[in-house]
Design an enzyme around this catalytic site. Sequence first.
Site, PDB file in Angstrom:
ATOM      1  N   ASN A   1       0.814  -1.204   0.000  1.00 34.74           N
ATOM      2  CA  ASN A   1       0.000   0.000   0.000  1.00 34.74           C
ATOM      3  C   ASN A   1       0.856   1.266   0.000  1.00 34.74           C
ATOM      4  O   ASN A   1       2.083   1.227  -0.080  1.00 34.74           O
ATOM      5  CB  ASN A   1      -0.964  -0.005   1.201  1.00 34.74           C
ATOM      6  CG  ASN A   1      -0.216  -0.060   2.534  1.00 34.74           C
ATOM      7  OD1 ASN A   1       0.955   0.284   2.621  1.00 34.74           O
ATOM      8  ND2 ASN A   1      -0.903  -0.499   3.571  1.00 34.74           N
ATOM      9  N   ILE A   2       0.187   2.406   0.095  1.00 35.06           N
ATOM     10  CA  ILE A   2       0.859   3.699  -0.017  1.00 35.06           C
ATOM     11  C   ILE A   2       1.870   3.922   1.095  1.00 35.06           C
ATOM     12  O   ILE A   2       2.879   4.601   0.895  1.00 35.06           O
ATOM     13  CB  ILE A   2      -0.162   4.848  -0.023  1.00 35.06           C
ATOM     14  CG1 ILE A   2      -0.976   4.870   1.272  1.00 35.06           C
ATOM     15  CG2 ILE A   2      -1.074   4.746  -1.243  1.00 35.06           C
ATOM     16  CD1 ILE A   2      -1.869   6.077   1.434  1.00 35.06           C
TER      17      ILE A   2
ATOM     18  N   CYS B   1      -7.890  -2.320  -6.384  1.00 36.21           N
ATOM     19  CA  CYS B   1      -7.075  -2.463  -5.169  1.00 36.21           C
ATOM     20  C   CYS B   1      -8.010  -2.197  -3.997  1.00 36.21           C
ATOM     21  O   CYS B   1      -8.944  -2.963  -3.772  1.00 36.21           O
ATOM     22  CB  CYS B   1      -5.865  -1.536  -5.194  1.00 36.21           C
ATOM     23  SG  CYS B   1      -6.208   0.172  -5.663  1.00 36.21           S
ATOM     24  N   SER B   2      -7.809  -1.117  -3.259  1.00 29.49           N
ATOM     25  CA  SER B   2      -8.749  -0.778  -2.195  1.00 29.49           C
ATOM     26  C   SER B   2      -9.832   0.149  -2.744  1.00 29.49           C
ATOM     27  O   SER B   2     -10.948  -0.267  -2.993  1.00 29.49           O
ATOM     28  CB  SER B   2      -8.016  -0.123  -1.018  1.00 29.49           C
ATOM     29  OG  SER B   2      -7.160  -1.046  -0.386  1.00 29.49           O
ATOM     30  N   ASP B   3      -9.481   1.401  -2.944  1.00 28.66           N
ATOM     31  CA  ASP B   3     -10.453   2.344  -3.493  1.00 28.66           C
ATOM     32  C   ASP B   3     -10.287   2.548  -4.987  1.00 28.66           C
ATOM     33  O   ASP B   3     -11.041   3.307  -5.595  1.00 28.66           O
ATOM     34  CB  ASP B   3     -10.349   3.694  -2.777  1.00 28.66           C
ATOM     35  CG  ASP B   3     -11.010   3.650  -1.405  1.00 28.66           C
ATOM     36  OD1 ASP B   3     -12.035   2.963  -1.269  1.00 28.66           O
ATOM     37  OD2 ASP B   3     -10.506   4.287  -0.466  1.00 28.66           O
TER      38      ASP B   3
ATOM     39  N   TRP C   1      -7.788   3.920  -6.891  1.00 29.53           N
ATOM     40  CA  TRP C   1      -7.228   5.141  -7.480  1.00 29.53           C
ATOM     41  C   TRP C   1      -5.710   5.224  -7.356  1.00 29.53           C
ATOM     42  O   TRP C   1      -5.118   6.227  -7.734  1.00 29.53           O
ATOM     43  CB  TRP C   1      -7.872   6.383  -6.874  1.00 29.53           C
ATOM     44  CG  TRP C   1      -7.906   6.442  -5.367  1.00 29.53           C
ATOM     45  CD1 TRP C   1      -6.897   6.137  -4.504  1.00 29.53           C
ATOM     46  CD2 TRP C   1      -9.013   6.850  -4.563  1.00 29.53           C
ATOM     47  NE1 TRP C   1      -7.292   6.319  -3.215  1.00 29.53           N
ATOM     48  CE2 TRP C   1      -8.600   6.765  -3.220  1.00 29.53           C
ATOM     49  CE3 TRP C   1     -10.304   7.284  -4.843  1.00 29.53           C
ATOM     50  CZ2 TRP C   1      -9.447   7.098  -2.151  1.00 29.53           C
ATOM     51  CZ3 TRP C   1     -11.134   7.617  -3.778  1.00 29.53           C
ATOM     52  CH2 TRP C   1     -10.706   7.522  -2.458  1.00 29.53           C
ATOM     53  N   ASP C   2      -5.047   4.219  -6.840  1.00 26.05           N
ATOM     54  CA  ASP C   2      -3.590   4.217  -6.735  1.00 26.05           C
ATOM     55  C   ASP C   2      -2.998   3.059  -7.535  1.00 26.05           C
ATOM     56  O   ASP C   2      -2.577   3.221  -8.675  1.00 26.05           O
ATOM     57  CB  ASP C   2      -3.158   4.148  -5.270  1.00 26.05           C
ATOM     58  CG  ASP C   2      -3.326   5.479  -4.557  1.00 26.05           C
ATOM     59  OD1 ASP C   2      -2.932   6.505  -5.123  1.00 26.05           O
ATOM     60  OD2 ASP C   2      -3.867   5.496  -3.434  1.00 26.05           O
ATOM     61  N   ARG C   3      -2.949   1.879  -6.939  1.00 30.14           N
ATOM     62  CA  ARG C   3      -2.401   0.717  -7.631  1.00 30.14           C
ATOM     63  C   ARG C   3      -3.217   0.358  -8.865  1.00 30.14           C
ATOM     64  O   ARG C   3      -2.672  -0.118  -9.871  1.00 30.14           O
ATOM     65  CB  ARG C   3      -2.350  -0.469  -6.657  1.00 30.14           C
ATOM     66  CG  ARG C   3      -1.279  -0.335  -5.597  1.00 30.14           C
ATOM     67  CD  ARG C   3      -1.459  -1.313  -4.451  1.00 30.14           C
ATOM     68  NE  ARG C   3      -2.498  -0.884  -3.536  1.00 30.14           N
ATOM     69  CZ  ARG C   3      -2.711  -1.423  -2.325  1.00 30.14           C
ATOM     70  NH1 ARG C   3      -1.931  -2.415  -1.916  1.00 30.14           N
ATOM     71  NH2 ARG C   3      -3.661  -0.977  -1.540  1.00 30.14           N
TER      72      ARG C   3
END
Length: 749
Positions: free
Chosen positions: A343-344, A407-409, A411-413
């Site tokens: 994660n971030i 991923c989770s939300d 908007w990243d991975r």
Amino acid sequence: MDHIKVAKVDNVSILHHGNEQRGTLHLTAHHLIFRRAPSEPEGAEKQPSTPLPPSEIWVAYPIICTAYRYPSCQSAPAHIRLRNRDFSFLQFRFETDRECRDVFDSIKALTVVKGGVEKLYAFYYQPSMTGERRCNGWNLYNPINEFERMGVGTDRCKGWRITHINKDYSFSPTYPATLAVPSTISDTTLTHAKSYRSRARIPALTYLHPLNNCTITRCAQPLTGVRGNRSIQDEKLVAAIFASSQPPGTSQTPAYLRASTPSPSGSSSDLSSLETAGTPTSDPDSSPVGRIYGAQQRNLIVDARPTVNAYAMQVVGMGSEDMDNYRHCSSPPCTKVYLGIDNIHVMRDSLNKVIDAIKDSDITPLPPNRELLAKSGWLKHIGLLLDGTYAIVHQIAIDHSHVLVHCSDGWDRTSQLAALAQICLDPYFRTIDGFITLVEKDWVSFGHRFRHRGGYLGHEKWFVEKSGYGQSALEEGIVDDDEDEPAPRSAGVPGGGQAAAFAGAVLGQAKNFFHNVSNPNGRATSPAPDTDSDDFADRRTKAARQVETPSVTKPKEVSPMFQQFLDGTYQLMAQYPTRFEYNERFLRRLLFHLYSCQYGTFLHDNDKERMESGVKERTRSVWDYFLSRRKMWLNERYNPAHDGQEHEREVEGGRVIFPKSGAVKWWAQCWGREDHEMNGAPPAPSVTLSDTTQLSVASGGGAPGVAALTAEAAAGAVGGMVDSVRGLTLGARTPARKASSEPLGVEMM
């Protein structure tokens, strides 16, 4: 201007790569400017007409990541050390402590922005270059045109339609206004399905492959929770996505899949099982009747997270797809894979470790610490990203299957994987215009949280005043860098601050655990261990969401997600140097302007925020900068013939490229270093002088190895090291690195 205690300081020395220059420091409302004093060419007669023009270094305040102020002492004058987000490291030395303190306070006040992004430089910047003034990068990306380019709504692909259900952003505030969904799914079904995906980020189309109409769709995690919640509408939407490339009238659910017995190949746990998971059974009695194109697709759901983290999300009401509920979505049953991308918070920690390895480049010309670089895990993370990209590309180009990524939300991975996969699949995204479209679509429009991840508004914790002993409050354990509360101190604990920090971490974990177990409402309320979200705690109550302050930098939410995407793109460029129209400098300059805040493109988290702030009317687009200087970004080795239409149906050597995770290397230019410093030979092994004036060199693998050198060579080696140390101690001028193609920190107006 009220924040500027001193606008100009003379006789300031700047130290960069061990080289010291004297000049004047200017503080403006948006930039820190160092102007070197004019000097004359070596060997020339001192004449008024021959001095060299003064060089300037411009540093935009949002570029500054951390600043340390050191008071004067016997060994060094008062100075400020800056670590910038473009990985330049600068040291400014002053004649008096008061000048140093005034400059430090001014930089801090100008960098830590109060009142939101509207105070940043983008809302004041006006280009001086005619070509840039004529551009309008805001109109470059049109989602309708991009969907039509891929075939949505055309005779080539009738399985998809464009919906305006989110035209006022009420359906999903973080999604774009224009979405593409399967043509068999109504807006009513979407309305019911949105409650099952985090933040209503439903599965939506981002890419349609022209060869086989297979797709990349993206979404957020499902809200399965500990009770195993399910949504028939979401399952129907996923089934329609996987059937979108099949002829009309084809049954989405074959008869042999309608039984209640779960499919043993309904899910897979990692990439290694992907090759066997979902393989059609050889039993003729269980084979679908009347096979058609697409009937044997190995459709895939990609969860970018580590498996344990995805399962842990169920505690807070989220999680991952229960494949028993999605086995009917395609024939053979679709499969799921966990990519294990962290994660971030892990990525931020990895970046900080890289910085620890290169952070002394202001005072020394020596190469970075290779051991610390290896321990950072940065290349491992980039390699996992490329592994996941390969899996997606292989599913679409080789297996002619659909891929749903989250991923989770989402908007990243998710943005990283979807964008890198499209670069591999479609030559259009390997052109300058195509890459701009890709960034606008999968990063800007689909709601990557640029403001939260970039930390543009600064934070007071990033400005540290050192004591006379070179220690700060953070280093002494008075304040924890990641918390607002004082860090616990344990008297009598061996190990000092490190042991106290460990004890505090254990205590914090215990408090969180018992808080979850003992919650009188019977609900877990602490943040989950894996999240892309910047306000996971806000999910606890509606009131928490209402009081969220959008104009505050949260240090724990800053993370180099977009930089990792650019790093992954660089890896592909290095592996396929003739397949990209743009060059490495294009990526590096884009990373610079991600943090310069000179343009409005990356200042907000989603299109809804951009619309409400009027950023398109009040600021310039970052693409104005690049399009007005197009020739600067062209790759001289680019050969578009490799991606011609005649190669469309070729796989090996065709228009599709496949990432090679085993060939990952350091993007040296990004880190402000040369390639041999980051990717060269390992550091020389330790040496000891023997009584016979020979050097015994211990081999790295533990096997004995001896390199006999003459006494003269040994003395020369030792003497060279002594001279280097002496030069650093005395501030002597050291050999400079090869000059960069761009001045340090200077915006090219």
